[in-house]
Design a protein around this motif. Structure first.
Motif, PDB file in Angstrom:
ATOM      1  N   LYS A  94       0.822  -1.215   0.000  1.00 38.12           N
ATOM      2  CA  LYS A  94       0.000   0.000   0.000  1.00 38.12           C
ATOM      3  C   LYS A  94       0.852   1.259   0.000  1.00 38.12           C
TER       4      LYS A  94
ATOM      5  N   ASP B 187      -2.062   8.399  -8.938  1.00 38.84           N
ATOM      6  CA  ASP B 187      -2.783   7.303  -8.299  1.00 38.84           C
ATOM      7  C   ASP B 187      -4.061   7.069  -9.088  1.00 38.84           C
ATOM      8  N   GLU B 189      -5.999   4.222  -8.793  1.00 42.20           N
ATOM      9  CA  GLU B 189      -6.880   3.202  -8.235  1.00 42.20           C
ATOM     10  C   GLU B 189      -7.839   3.724  -7.170  1.00 42.20           C
ATOM     11  N   SER B 190      -7.362   4.640  -6.318  1.00 39.60           N
ATOM     12  CA  SER B 190      -8.217   5.003  -5.185  1.00 39.60           C
ATOM     13  C   SER B 190      -9.050   6.245  -5.493  1.00 39.60           C
ATOM     14  N   GLY B 191      -9.972   6.553  -4.594  1.00 42.88           N
ATOM     15  CA  GLY B 191     -10.819   7.734  -4.752  1.00 42.88           C
ATOM     16  C   GLY B 191     -12.147   7.393  -5.395  1.00 42.88           C
ATOM     17  N   ASN B 192     -13.057   8.368  -5.372  1.00 46.31           N
ATOM     18  CA  ASN B 192     -14.371   8.133  -5.971  1.00 46.31           C
ATOM     19  C   ASN B 192     -14.309   8.315  -7.482  1.00 46.31           C
ATOM     20  N   ARG B 195     -12.780  11.577  -8.794  1.00 50.05           N
ATOM     21  CA  ARG B 195     -11.328  11.645  -8.658  1.00 50.05           C
ATOM     22  C   ARG B 195     -10.643  10.742  -9.661  1.00 50.05           C
ATOM     23  N   LYS B 196     -11.253   9.573  -9.895  1.00 50.32           N
ATOM     24  CA  LYS B 196     -10.652   8.638 -10.849  1.00 50.32           C
ATOM     25  C   LYS B 196     -10.667   9.233 -12.251  1.00 50.32           C
TER      26      LYS B 196
END
Lengths: 304, 267
Positions: A94, B187, B189-192, B195-196
């Motif tokens: 992570k 990044d 992969e993460s976020g809503n 954001r993606k």
């Protein structure tokens, strides 16, 4: 923030320093389980010392690009480990992003990754991903822009109206702005004119000398490697062929040539002289060194 | 990761199916589709399945590859089956609240699923055995009569082959840009969702710029070699009908006509 104190660029002293990166039995297999299965790097082990300038050379397809993408965790080893400061970078998957901030990787032709409206904003992309803001962010951007020789009025321009060499410097600044401890460069001078090449290498040397950063330079050009690095790692078909100081490497010029690799032009001249009976050490790789040897010979009254 | 996508699913080979003229194969697929939509009985569906099996046998394409081709449409197949199964009126075999299954529904669901599967495997069989270049060549030659109506047939075919040619290049390019931005801490992969979507900008802008640059370079390179459109242009590989093409076309026509005739007799 994380700039290390400058220290002399001296090989003996470098030896006493600790290893910043350790690569242990690294193997990477592409297309595992398909007919196209191929080991891009196989059982590779070496270490990078803190503050050193390491050059990596090898043929196309010798695994250089695959290797360097492991150093900042863009690729995950099929087997083996990468240790940064003694810690396995994949111990906490992570937190791999933190590794990428500490090991800055500049790809080949990095100018093709520019995307922002202004140079300033593009350089800000990396540090902003790190969570920097305000004055700290501004400082990172301006310092790295200065390091690569970008004028402050250039920062407000669109990256797309710059020349090729300038674009590349913007891209380099974009990585330097993250203030990495290790800077990895894949063929940074490919496609630049001689002046642009020399300028860019000077910027990289500045980073190494003044900021005390560790630099790993991947290049095709033996001359470029010979003039800049403390230590050379030669890769051949997914394995380490040899490693050592430039003098040690070029002393084995015949092996390099039979591996299909080049030697610096000066070394070639010295080798040719040696073949013609001039008593000279062929492992020279700088004009200065060759000149010194030749002058010494003339004083000694040798045939020349 | 992006490299794992298989596009332009051509499997090189040297079977009679590979050697057929691309025009023949395009026509055969059209005949097959027409026949498929006329089929409505066990006999006619049987003929259609048998035809496909024979073609697969000739082309030596692996069954696994054909089934992989069906993967993306599994959802549509299931959706059609469920709709037809539960919402077709007829003699109810089973009833539970508003849901009911009728005999006509079962028949309808089975035939629809069969039809979609045959349709897709049939067309895939063509792309599996024909290289994209030959396919566009064939298409261009078949559409040639439309030139009289001032349809730019050659230009369309050229666009199609260039697009096909550049799909792998662009995928590779995307991969590279993604790695480069990831190296700067991007990044994906993460976020809503918002954001993606925003995270895609650092990929899309360089990708578009390089696509335009490539298009520009290609145009210059083509002009340097005196490309000036389809007028008076000759081909390196001239398409020519062989005996096997006539045989295949006769067989294909016979099957199509046969199915239509059988339909007229209520079969």
């Amino acid at each position: 923030m994380r700039w290390l104190p400058p220290f002399p660029n001296n090989r003996e002293e470098t030896n006493a320093l600790k290893d910043i990166l350790q690569i242990e039995n690294l193997t990477h297999t592409y297309g595992a389980g398909t007919p196209f299965q191929r080991d891009a790097v196989k059982d590779l082990s070496f270490s990078v010392r803190e503050g050193e300038f390491l050059g990596i050379i090898g043929h196309t397809g010798s695994g250089k690009s695959t290797l360097i993408q492991h150093l900042n965790g863009l690729l995950k080893p099929t087997s083996g480990r990468i240790l940064l400061d003694g810690k396995d970078i994949w111990a906490e998957p992570k937190k791999i992003r933190d590794v990428r901030f500490r090991v800055g990787l500049v790809f080949q032709y990095p100018e093709y990754q520019l995307f922002e409206e202004t140079v300033y904003k593009d350089i800000a992309f990396g540090p902003m991903n790190m969570g920097k803001s305000g004055e700290e962010l501004d400082r990172c951007i301006r310092e790295s822009a200065k390091l690569v020789g970008l004028k402050s009025e250039t920062l407000e321009k669109s990256p797309f109206e710059l020349s090729g060499g300038q674009k590349r410097r913007v891209a380099l600044a974009g990585v330097l702005a993250m203030e990495p401890e290790v800077l990895v460069l894949d063929e940074p001078t490919a496609g630049l004119d001689p002046a642009g090449r020399e300028n860019l290498m000077a910027n990289i040397r500045d980073f190494h000398r003044n900021r005390g950063g560790t630099v790993i330079l991947v290049s095709h050009s033996m001359d470029e490697i010979a003039q800049n690095v403390d230590r050379i790692l030669v890769l051949k078909s997914a394995k380490v062929l040899m490693q050592g100081a430039p003098r040690e490497i070029f002393a084995r010029a015949d092996e390099l040539l039979s591996a299909g690799l080049d030697v610096p032009q000066i070394t070639r001249v010295a080798m040719a002289l040696k073949r013609r009976g001039v008593p000279i050490d062929p492992a020279v790789y700088t004009v200065k060194e060759l000149k010194r040897q030749l002058l010494a010979l003339r004083k000694g009254g040798a045939v020349c | 990761m992006l490299k794992d996508i298989t596009l332009g699913q051509y499997f090189p080979g040297d079977t009679p199916a590979h050697r057929l003229d691309p025009r023949t194969k395009i026509l055969l697929v059209i005949f097959y589709i027409v026949a498929l939509f006329c089929a409505k009985s066990v006999v006619t569906y049987g003929i259609m399945i048998l035809t496909l099996l024979v073609c697969v046998q000739i082309s030596k394409v692996k069954a696994g590859a054909l089934f992989r081709g069906l993967k993306p449409v599994v959802f549509i197949i299931i959706f059609t089956a469920v709709l037809n199964l539960f919402f077709t009126p007829g003699n109810y075999l089973f009833q539970w609240g508003p849901l009911h299954i009728s005999d006509a529904g079962v028949r309808m669901a089975v035939s629809m699923v069969l039809r979609i599967m045959l349709l897709i495997t049939g067309t895939f069989l063509m792309t599996y055995t024909t290289s994209p270049i030959r396919l566009t060549d064939g298409l261009e030659s078949l559409l040639n009569p439309l030139k009289r109506l001032h349809v730019p047939v050659h230009e369309l075919a050229m666009m199609m082959s260039i697009a096909l040619r550049f799909i792998p290049t662009l995928i590779e390019e995307t991969d590279k840009i993604m790695s480069a931005q990831k190296a700067r801490g991007a990044d994906f992969e993460s976020g809503n969702l918002f954001r993606k979507a925003k995270a895609l900008i650092p990929i899309l802008v360089p990708l578009f710029i390089s696509a335009f640059r490539r298009a520009d370079e290609l145009a210059v390179a083509m002009e340097c070699r005196c490309y000036h459109g389809g007028e008076g242009r000759t081909k390196l590989h001239v398409l020519k009908f062989a005996t096997r093409d006539w045989v295949a076309l006769v067989c294909g026509t016979a099957i199509m006509v046969g199915v239509i005739v059988l339909r007229q007799f209520g079969m």
